[in-house]
Design a protein around this motif. Structure first.
Motif, PDB file in Angstrom:
ATOM      1  N   VAL A 197       0.717  -1.375   0.133  1.00 51.61           N
ATOM      2  CA  VAL A 197      -0.167  -0.081  -0.081  1.00 51.61           C
ATOM      3  C   VAL A 197       1.036   1.485   0.061  1.00 51.61           C
ATOM      4  O   VAL A 197       0.237   2.300  -0.203  1.00 51.61           O
ATOM      5  N   VAL A 198       2.173   1.016   0.021  1.00 50.23           N
ATOM      6  CA  VAL A 198       2.916   2.138   0.217  1.00 50.23           C
ATOM      7  C   VAL A 198       3.196   2.878  -1.324  1.00 50.23           C
ATOM      8  O   VAL A 198       3.780   2.146  -1.999  1.00 50.23           O
ATOM      9  N   VAL A 199       2.819   4.061  -1.298  1.00 53.72           N
ATOM     10  CA  VAL A 199       2.782   4.585  -2.772  1.00 53.72           C
ATOM     11  C   VAL A 199       3.977   5.195  -3.022  1.00 53.72           C
ATOM     12  O   VAL A 199       5.062   5.547  -2.013  1.00 53.72           O
ATOM     13  N   GLY A 200       4.606   5.620  -4.253  1.00 54.97           N
ATOM     14  CA  GLY A 200       5.727   5.978  -4.620  1.00 54.97           C
ATOM     15  C   GLY A 200       5.804   7.571  -4.838  1.00 54.97           C
ATOM     16  O   GLY A 200       4.867   8.335  -4.274  1.00 54.97           O
ATOM     17  N   PHE A 201       6.578   8.109  -5.604  1.00 53.60           N
ATOM     18  CA  PHE A 201       6.958   9.388  -5.662  1.00 53.60           C
ATOM     19  C   PHE A 201       5.918  10.183  -6.562  1.00 53.60           C
ATOM     20  O   PHE A 201       5.670   9.802  -7.785  1.00 53.60           O
ATOM     21  N   ASP A 202       5.564  11.488  -6.210  1.00 55.86           N
ATOM     22  CA  ASP A 202       4.457  12.302  -7.083  1.00 55.86           C
ATOM     23  C   ASP A 202       5.370  12.896  -8.202  1.00 55.86           C
ATOM     24  O   ASP A 202       4.854  12.939  -9.351  1.00 55.86           O
ATOM     25  N   ASP A 203       6.392  13.319  -7.942  1.00 55.96           N
ATOM     26  CA  ASP A 203       7.364  14.006  -8.523  1.00 55.96           C
ATOM     27  C   ASP A 203       8.746  13.774  -8.634  1.00 55.96           C
ATOM     28  O   ASP A 203       9.483  14.354  -8.052  1.00 55.96           O
ATOM     29  N   PRO A 204       9.142  12.406  -9.046  1.00 52.56           N
ATOM     30  CA  PRO A 204      10.392  11.734  -8.771  1.00 52.56           C
ATOM     31  C   PRO A 204      11.498  12.816  -9.496  1.00 52.56           C
ATOM     32  O   PRO A 204      11.333  13.211 -10.536  1.00 52.56           O
ATOM     33  N   GLN A 205      12.614  12.913  -8.813  1.00 48.48           N
ATOM     34  CA  GLN A 205      13.634  13.749  -9.305  1.00 48.48           C
ATOM     35  C   GLN A 205      14.805  12.621  -9.935  1.00 48.48           C
ATOM     36  O   GLN A 205      15.545  12.076  -9.167  1.00 48.48           O
ATOM     37  N   ALA A 206      15.130  12.760 -11.040  1.00 52.07           N
ATOM     38  CA  ALA A 206      16.267  12.145 -11.499  1.00 52.07           C
ATOM     39  C   ALA A 206      17.487  12.312 -10.964  1.00 52.07           C
ATOM     40  O   ALA A 206      18.332  11.290 -10.926  1.00 52.07           O
ATOM     41  N   GLY A 255      14.005  -3.937  19.789  1.00 49.76           N
ATOM     42  CA  GLY A 255      14.950  -3.082  20.755  1.00 49.76           C
ATOM     43  C   GLY A 255      15.958  -2.246  20.309  1.00 49.76           C
ATOM     44  O   GLY A 255      16.748  -1.600  20.782  1.00 49.76           O
ATOM     45  N   ARG A 256      15.877  -1.642  18.909  1.00 46.54           N
ATOM     46  CA  ARG A 256      16.698  -0.885  18.346  1.00 46.54           C
ATOM     47  C   ARG A 256      15.886   0.233  17.580  1.00 46.54           C
ATOM     48  O   ARG A 256      14.768   0.096  17.487  1.00 46.54           O
ATOM     49  N   THR A 257      16.675   1.333  17.394  1.00 41.46           N
ATOM     50  CA  THR A 257      16.166   2.475  16.477  1.00 41.46           C
ATOM     51  C   THR A 257      16.720   2.053  14.848  1.00 41.46           C
ATOM     52  O   THR A 257      17.698   1.929  14.632  1.00 41.46           O
ATOM     53  N   VAL A 258      15.626   2.110  14.114  1.00 41.23           N
ATOM     54  CA  VAL A 258      15.815   1.936  12.803  1.00 41.23           C
ATOM     55  C   VAL A 258      15.894   3.459  12.173  1.00 41.23           C
ATOM     56  O   VAL A 258      14.968   4.052  12.193  1.00 41.23           O
ATOM     57  N   VAL A 259      17.101   3.614  11.387  1.00 41.77           N
ATOM     58  CA  VAL A 259      17.298   5.008  10.589  1.00 41.77           C
ATOM     59  C   VAL A 259      17.214   4.380   9.170  1.00 41.77           C
ATOM     60  O   VAL A 259      18.231   3.815   8.585  1.00 41.77           O
ATOM     61  N   ASP A 260      16.199   5.063   8.310  1.00 40.86           N
ATOM     62  CA  ASP A 260      16.310   5.197   7.059  1.00 40.86           C
ATOM     63  C   ASP A 260      16.872   6.231   6.224  1.00 40.86           C
ATOM     64  O   ASP A 260      16.369   7.107   6.330  1.00 40.86           O
ATOM     65  N   LEU A 261      17.891   5.850   5.544  1.00 41.06           N
ATOM     66  CA  LEU A 261      18.702   6.890   5.244  1.00 41.06           C
ATOM     67  C   LEU A 261      18.301   7.353   3.521  1.00 41.06           C
ATOM     68  O   LEU A 261      18.571   6.372   2.681  1.00 41.06           O
ATOM     69  N   GLY A 262      18.032   8.400   3.249  1.00 39.60           N
ATOM     70  CA  GLY A 262      17.231   8.531   2.020  1.00 39.60           C
ATOM     71  C   GLY A 262      16.029   7.855   1.893  1.00 39.60           C
ATOM     72  O   GLY A 262      15.775   7.119   1.096  1.00 39.60           O
ATOM     73  N   CYS A 263      14.954   8.159   2.950  1.00 40.47           N
ATOM     74  CA  CYS A 263      14.057   7.226   3.114  1.00 40.47           C
ATOM     75  C   CYS A 263      12.892   7.279   1.953  1.00 40.47           C
ATOM     76  O   CYS A 263      12.167   6.456   1.730  1.00 40.47           O
ATOM     77  N   THR A 289       9.510   7.753   0.305  1.00 41.13           N
ATOM     78  CA  THR A 289       8.219   7.872   0.844  1.00 41.13           C
ATOM     79  C   THR A 289       7.907   6.729   1.714  1.00 41.13           C
ATOM     80  O   THR A 289       6.869   6.485   2.323  1.00 41.13           O
ATOM     81  N   GLY A 290       9.139   6.028   2.441  1.00 34.35           N
ATOM     82  CA  GLY A 290       9.111   5.558   3.612  1.00 34.35           C
ATOM     83  C   GLY A 290       9.011   3.900   3.546  1.00 34.35           C
ATOM     84  O   GLY A 290       8.710   3.334   4.477  1.00 34.35           O
ATOM     85  N   MET A 291       9.308   3.396   2.420  1.00 34.16           N
ATOM     86  CA  MET A 291       9.166   2.077   2.295  1.00 34.16           C
ATOM     87  C   MET A 291       9.938   1.090   3.393  1.00 34.16           C
ATOM     88  O   MET A 291       9.535   0.138   4.289  1.00 34.16           O
ATOM     89  N   LEU A 292      11.081   1.295   3.286  1.00 36.79           N
ATOM     90  CA  LEU A 292      11.883   0.525   4.186  1.00 36.79           C
ATOM     91  C   LEU A 292      11.714   0.765   5.776  1.00 36.79           C
ATOM     92  O   LEU A 292      11.749   0.125   6.576  1.00 36.79           O
ATOM     93  N   ALA A 293      11.643   2.301   5.780  1.00 38.33           N
ATOM     94  CA  ALA A 293      11.119   2.734   7.438  1.00 38.33           C
ATOM     95  C   ALA A 293       9.900   1.988   7.852  1.00 38.33           C
ATOM     96  O   ALA A 293      10.102   1.405   9.045  1.00 38.33           O
ATOM     97  N   LEU A 294       9.082   1.946   6.926  1.00 42.92           N
ATOM     98  CA  LEU A 294       7.745   1.428   7.435  1.00 42.92           C
ATOM     99  C   LEU A 294       7.817  -0.201   7.611  1.00 42.92           C
ATOM    100  O   LEU A 294       7.152  -0.744   8.409  1.00 42.92           O
ATOM    101  N   GLY A 295       8.716  -0.623   6.648  1.00 42.07           N
ATOM    102  CA  GLY A 295       8.987  -2.193   7.049  1.00 42.07           C
ATOM    103  C   GLY A 295       9.667  -2.595   8.319  1.00 42.07           C
ATOM    104  O   GLY A 295       9.289  -3.468   8.977  1.00 42.07           O
ATOM    105  N   GLY A 296      10.474  -1.522   8.807  1.00 44.14           N
ATOM    106  CA  GLY A 296      11.038  -1.759  10.032  1.00 44.14           C
ATOM    107  C   GLY A 296      10.010  -1.569  11.114  1.00 44.14           C
ATOM    108  O   GLY A 296      10.216  -2.294  12.212  1.00 44.14           O
ATOM    109  N   ALA A 297       9.298  -0.636  11.182  1.00 49.69           N
ATOM    110  CA  ALA A 297       8.096  -0.443  12.001  1.00 49.69           C
ATOM    111  C   ALA A 297       7.286  -1.510  12.100  1.00 49.69           C
ATOM    112  O   ALA A 297       6.780  -1.766  13.167  1.00 49.69           O
TER     113      ALA A 297
END
Length: 207
Positions: free
Chosen positions: A13-22, A49-57, A59-67
């Motif tokens: 359900v995680v949607v992508g970029f509205d205006d992706p930048q090349a 028990g950890r903090t997950v930091v998504d670098l260059g997240c 629209t949040g795909m990996l961050a939300l996977g960690g959550a």
């Protein structure tokens, strides 16, 4: 714990970029690839028990996977405010109750100095654009600075580079995996509706 397939369905359900930048190489990480990376982190006890930091997240795909897979808290970092707004909406779509923060910042110069154990996850720019070669190097540098362990996605053939970078920065590549995903046509210079990209996923422990 949900299976890897179930996690991919949740992330669908995680949607992508509205205006992706090349220039920023903004592509939606496929749910199957994201679930594979997050599943590996979970199997290695790198989420609970950890903090997950998504670098260059983005629209949040990996961050939300960690959550979804039990991180204590999640921080998504991106320099572009548009995708961060979409990431907030994606969190509502996913429905996770894990504490998630979205930080507008340069992922290569993150203003974070966490005391708790950190797992960094990232699908950094591969450096495919002229003048942006080895863009993933700076993202790995941030992981070396703030994380105990990182999971990252790179272009095929990156083993020597990633292993050498890790060694030079007190890190050790403990696992490498091959995968692929379909890259959709979304920029004018793309000459096909889609093409398959071979990728490599790395787990790195940082001293």
């Amino acid at each position: 714990m949900s299976t890897k397939r179930q996690l991919a369905q949740q992330l669908g359900v995680v949607v992508g970029f509205d205006d992706p930048q090349a220039a920023l190489e903004q592509y939606r990480t496929p749910p199957a690839v994201a679930s594979h990376l997050i599943h590996l982190a979970d199997l290695n006890d790198d989420l609970d028990g950890r903090t997950v930091v998504d670098l260059g997240c983005g629209t949040g795909m990996l961050a939300l996977g960690g959550a979804l897979r039990g991180a204590t808290r999640v921080i998504g970092v991106d320099i572009d405010p548009g995708p961060l707004e979409t990431a907030r909406e994606n969190r509502r779509r996913v429905g996770t109750k894990t504490a998630v923060s979205w930080l507008r910042a340069d992922a290569t110069q993150v203003p974070l100095c966490p005391d708790e154990p950190v797992t960094a996850v990232m699908n950094p720019p591969f450096g495919a654009q002229t003048g942006n070669e080895h863009a993933d190097r700076a993202f790995l540098g941030t992981a070396a600075d703030i994380a105990d362990v990182s999971y990252s996605i790179h272009n095929e053939g990156s083993v020597d580079f990633v292993e050498a970078f890790a060694e030079d920065n007190d890190g050790t590549v403990t696992a490498a995996y091959q995968s692929s995903f379909d890259l959709p046509r979304q920029f004018e210079f793309h000459d096909a509706d889609s093409r398959t990209i071979d990728i490599e996923l790395f787990r790195i422990e940082w001293a």
